[in-house]
Design an enzyme around this catalytic site. Structure first.
Site, PDB file in Angstrom:
ATOM      1  N   HIS A   1      13.132  -9.623  -7.855  1.00 54.19           N
ATOM      2  CA  HIS A   1      12.375 -10.602  -7.497  1.00 54.19           C
ATOM      3  C   HIS A   1      13.304 -12.110  -8.041  1.00 54.19           C
ATOM      4  O   HIS A   1      12.896 -12.952  -7.170  1.00 54.19           O
ATOM      5  CB  HIS A   1      10.992 -10.815  -7.842  1.00 54.19           C
ATOM      6  CG  HIS A   1      10.931 -11.057  -9.364  1.00 54.19           C
ATOM      7  ND1 HIS A   1      10.367 -10.334 -10.229  1.00 54.19           N
ATOM      8  CD2 HIS A   1      10.953 -12.185 -10.120  1.00 54.19           C
ATOM      9  CE1 HIS A   1      10.163 -10.837 -11.566  1.00 54.19           C
ATOM     10  NE2 HIS A   1      10.426 -12.130 -11.326  1.00 54.19           N
TER      11      HIS A   1
ATOM     12  N   ASP B   1      11.469  -3.243  -8.785  1.00 58.45           N
ATOM     13  CA  ASP B   1      11.590  -4.475  -8.959  1.00 58.45           C
ATOM     14  C   ASP B   1      13.041  -4.705  -9.947  1.00 58.45           C
ATOM     15  O   ASP B   1      13.177  -5.497 -10.721  1.00 58.45           O
ATOM     16  CB  ASP B   1      10.371  -5.260  -9.655  1.00 58.45           C
ATOM     17  CG  ASP B   1      10.726  -6.758  -9.412  1.00 58.45           C
ATOM     18  OD1 ASP B   1      11.484  -7.207  -8.864  1.00 58.45           O
ATOM     19  OD2 ASP B   1      10.209  -7.549 -10.639  1.00 58.45           O
TER      20      ASP B   1
ATOM     21  N   SER C   1      12.180 -13.403 -16.641  1.00 60.86           N
ATOM     22  CA  SER C   1      12.604 -12.223 -15.573  1.00 60.86           C
ATOM     23  C   SER C   1      13.791 -11.965 -15.751  1.00 60.86           C
ATOM     24  O   SER C   1      14.820 -12.661 -15.461  1.00 60.86           O
ATOM     25  CB  SER C   1      12.116 -12.640 -14.242  1.00 60.86           C
ATOM     26  OG  SER C   1      10.744 -12.880 -14.231  1.00 60.86           O
TER      27      SER C   1
END
Length: 474
Positions: A114, A144, A219
């Site tokens: 992402h 992901d 992230s």
């Protein structure tokens, strides 16, 4: 290990003081500890700095961007019109910020998908302030995860990869990333829980939970143990405010290993074993009815013909409790356990059948792509499907696009921005089952059905394991 041993002393002393009467020998132990005088600085100063110094060079900041060029009206070439209407039609840039981890000295970087999803340009900054352009060599939306390769340079600092199955709740961990773009940051916490499912972040809902502060920008950053080994990739937080509240989730490194191995082998798509069975969670009622002590495992609700599950001998009503000795708590954890296996081998499934434990050998093979995809894109006519791309349903397509329950129809694999199909609300992974009560079995049926002009369209769509029907005007 030194950190853990010395960090435990204050807690032991406190227990001895407060609960000495309840713990045999606690008072004597407390007195013995009190008699020990530290004789070195190392026994007084506890710090995670040695671990951080070893790890930080391999944790990077990831900057991704995409520039969209929109068509410009010729009138805006005239300065007179631009002074009234501005710079309409100029390129617009979208940006994304995240973190990543160098996992190979040749410059392989793992991050969250992402972070770079939809982006075309990626730059990576190391802790020593060197910057490199990066190529996206593998995307794996199902987990992901994404793999980048740094352009230029060599002998990059790489992080040692650990074993997420060896983690225990209570282990001390460090989270390293670039929260809010402020720069590389280290936070400390413990493993709060393992095998967290139903998180809704990726198809493989199986996460490490930690209370180490994780915020936007973290992230793709590293979650490391006290030996400086990568044990997870920080991916998401549970938050109502957007900031850390002590509930963060990381992808276990054993899943990361599979994606990295695929990239190292030159693969562009991760191949994972296919079970070929419909599963459901074991409720308290089901557990009581089949004699289980607690509601755990994956209940086999159906077995697909000619699948790996059928060849292994799985039957409806079986409860899968383990894979190669690793406990299975629910269908999500079974998916994770199989997803970390290598295609071509065999896994041992622990089964409860009729209350008796048995072991079944499961051949680890990919889902078959039968029938072939026969991709079509609807680009003309007057149908609501213009702008959508479809392929035939097959086990392989179902695996790739996370199609549940529905086993016939054509699958939506792309929807163009601003198209009729987008206005209809179609999404990747939707299955068109019928149009105006006519069954849609193959893409040729879809092509024929959408070539005709209709007064109305009655469309049956499969999504998320459910079927629903909608009617729109022609």
């Amino acid at each position: 290990m030194t950190v853990r041993r010395f960090a435990a002393l204050p807690a032991i002393m406190l227990s001895a003081v407060l609960f000495g009467a309840a713990l045999p020998g606690a008072s004597a132990f407390a007195q013995a500890v009190q008699r020990q005088v530290p004789d070195s600085r190392q026994q007084i100063v506890l710090s995670y700095a040695p671990v951080v110094k070893r790890v930080i060079p391999a944790v990077v900041n990831v900057y991704a961007s995409r520039t969209d060029r929109r068509p410009q009206n010729p009138l805006f070439d005239d300065p007179f019109f631009r002074q009234f209407f501005g710079q309409n039609g100029r390129p617009q840039t979208q940006q994304s910020l995240g973190s990543g981890v160098i996992v190979d000295s040749t410059g392989l970087v793992v991050t969250n998908n992402h972070v770079i999803d939809g982006m075309t340009e990626v730059k990576v900054a190391l802790s020593d302030r060197r910057e490199f352009e990066a190529e996206i060599i593998l995307r794996d939306p199902r987990t992901d995860l994404a793999i980048l390769r740094l352009k230029g340079g060599k002998d990059f600092p790489a992080l040692e990869v650990g074993d997420s199955d060896a983690l225990e709740v209570g282990d001390v961990v460090l989270a390293i990333g670039n929260p809010f773009g402020v720069g590389q940051t280290v936070t400390q916490g413990i493993i709060s829980a393992l095998a967290r499912t139903q998180v809704g972040i990726s198809d493989y809902g199986f996460f490490i939970q930690t209370d180490a502060a994780i915020n936007p920008g973290n992230s793709g950053g590293a979650l490391v143990d006290m030996n400086g080994r990568l044990v997870g990739l920080n991916s998401a937080i549970y938050s109502r405010s957007g900031g850390s509240v002590g509930i963060g989730f990381a992808i276990p490194v054993n899943m990361v290993k599979v994606v990295v191995a695929t990239a190292k082998g030159g693969g562009r798509q991760v191949r994972r074993p296919w079970l070929g069975a419909t599963l459901q969670s074991v409720s308290r009622e089901i557990a009581d009815s089949i004699g289980l002590e607690r509601p755990a495992g994956a209940l086999v609700a159906d077995v697909i013909e000619k699948s790996a599950a059928e060849h292994a001998g799985l039957k409806r009503g079986d409860v899968i409790t383990a894979v190669d000795g690793q406990a299975v708590e629910d269908p999500e954890s079974l998916g994770f356990r199989l997803g970390t296996k290598t295609v071509g081998g065999t896994a041992g499934l622990g089964i409860l059948r009729g209350g008796k434990p048995i072991m079944l050998p499961l051949k680890l093979q990919v889902a078959p792509e039968t029938p072939p995809r026969e991709e079509i894109k609807i680009s003309s006519g007057r149908s609501p499907f213009i702008g959508a791309t479809f392929v035939n349903y097959s086990p392989a397509v179902a695996e790739e696009y996370s199609v549940e329950q529905v086993r016939e129809g054509v699958v939506v694999v792309d929807v163009a921005d601003g198209s009729n199909a987008q206005s209809l609300g179609l999404q990747k992974g939707d299955v068109i089952v019928s149009i105006n009560d006519a069954k849609i079995g193959r893409t040729k049926d879809m092509e024929q059905a959408t070539s005709q002009r209709r007064l109305f369209w009655q469309i049956t769509i499969g999504r998320g394991g459910q079927l629903f029907t909608t009617v729109i005007n022609g």
